[in-house]
Design an enzyme around this catalytic site. Sequence first.
Site, PDB file in Angstrom:
ATOM      1  N   GLU A  92      13.629  15.037  -3.241  1.00  0.00           N
ATOM      2  CA  GLU A  92      13.321  15.926  -4.628  1.00  0.00           C
ATOM      3  C   GLU A  92      14.429  15.707  -5.528  1.00  0.00           C
ATOM      4  O   GLU A  92      14.238  15.601  -6.727  1.00  0.00           O
ATOM      5  CB  GLU A  92      13.208  17.146  -4.096  1.00  0.00           C
ATOM      6  N   HIS A 103       0.895  -1.183   0.021  1.00  0.00           N
ATOM      7  CA  HIS A 103      -0.137   0.291  -0.254  1.00  0.00           C
ATOM      8  C   HIS A 103       0.823   1.194  -0.009  1.00  0.00           C
ATOM      9  O   HIS A 103       2.059   1.221   0.726  1.00  0.00           O
ATOM     10  CB  HIS A 103      -0.892  -0.057   1.270  1.00  0.00           C
TER      11      HIS A 103
END
Length: 476
Positions: free
Chosen positions: A447, A312
């Site tokens: 990032e 999940h």
Amino acid sequence: MKIKHLLIAVSLPLLFASCKKDDDTIVDDTPVVVAPKPYAITEDFESGSKTAYAAADATLSTGSWNFNDALLGNLAADLKNGSKSVRLRTGSIAMNFDVTGLKTLYIKHGKYGSDANSTWQLLMSTDGGNTYTQVGNDISETNTTLVTDSFKIASTVTKVRFQIKKAGTARINIDDITFKGTGESSITVGGSDTPAGGDNAGGTGTATTPRGVTVGADAPPASGDNSNLLFGNPSVAGSVSAENFLLDMGYYVESYSKTRGTPNWVSWHLDATNTTNATGRLDNFAGFSGLPAGYFQVQSNSYSGSGFDRGHNCPSADRTSSADANSATFLMTNMIPQAPNNNQKTWNNLEGYLRTQVTAGNEVYVIMGSYGIGGVGSASSSVVNTIASGNVTVPSNVWKVAVIIPAGNNDLIRSATATRVIAVNTPNVNSIDSDWTKYIVTVRDIEKAVGNGFNLLSALPQSVQDAVETKKDAGI
């Protein structure tokens, strides 16, 4: 529930004590055609007795079953829903009776205690148990909790019985075998039950019918406080790019990749209203029917035998406020191929920790994603790049960012430079350490690793981003 007063009958319609008889009438002498009644019967292994591994028959609520190197276990190490389940070693359990009108078979299963991983098979007989044919592929048993898998039965099959068979000395538990069908059945009972995983429980055999998402009143708002994308859309996902396709699933929002067959990232809000335990873990894995035309539709059994969990992104335990909420988390568009130890240990520990922050009076905004190609699961020590015949990419890394603030209003405004932000980036390998704090990084590290202008927490003022995205959290 227990099923009582079982009788074996021939060509008799299934009778439900809990169902009212249809009050159909004749209008203008035109007969009303009534569709065949659906039925769902569960063998929960709570009745009967079988305390030794020696081969013998046992009379259970659904009828007579043959146990060969198997028993009914009630120890703490037995995974079970109730007080007992089957503990199967090197051998099999098999029905000594047939079922007619069957459409889908559901089975709960998992590893016994600390036993090693193993495999087992589901076999089906259409000639009264004289010969058996395997249904689907071998099932890899790596689960430390009971999970539900389902098996579609061809419409041409009229009368069937089943055998569950395994090899090797590692033990497994089997519980709650549910027979679901329509029309006439050879089993007549005094009650009814529903499959533990619902109509679309995840399949290791033939996949179940894909399911859409039903959004109830308990879903987070579409915008403003508590909305799933309050802190920004990190990849500016939309409806144009198939590799950065925005899916608003109500209970979470995600960017989906057509080529990878997985989310790039999933974002959701978590507070005490989401974890009320109004429903249990449904385990009703299913393909998502809402993908655009031409997308590969990942099925509930697409990960079968791969050595990777259906991992999940938005966890089941973060959405227990309703059946709709929990079901949404079991759509395969919320899954990634995740190394079992990564999923069941490291990430499970982090997810549990974030929920403790909620019980301590906080709310949490979470973004989880993955990137790269190639992970190491439980099937071998080699790197695996894709599964499902190349349609699903195995990520090399799995990451998460969590913004934790005291419960309240005006959440963006309250998120200042001192706001706690946890960023974690883990390798998708089975040799991973279970301590998630060993993988703490900064938001900027994630990032940079993802690249392509990825911008987390973009809704915050730049000065706040510069402060919270460049520091490492201290962990627990």
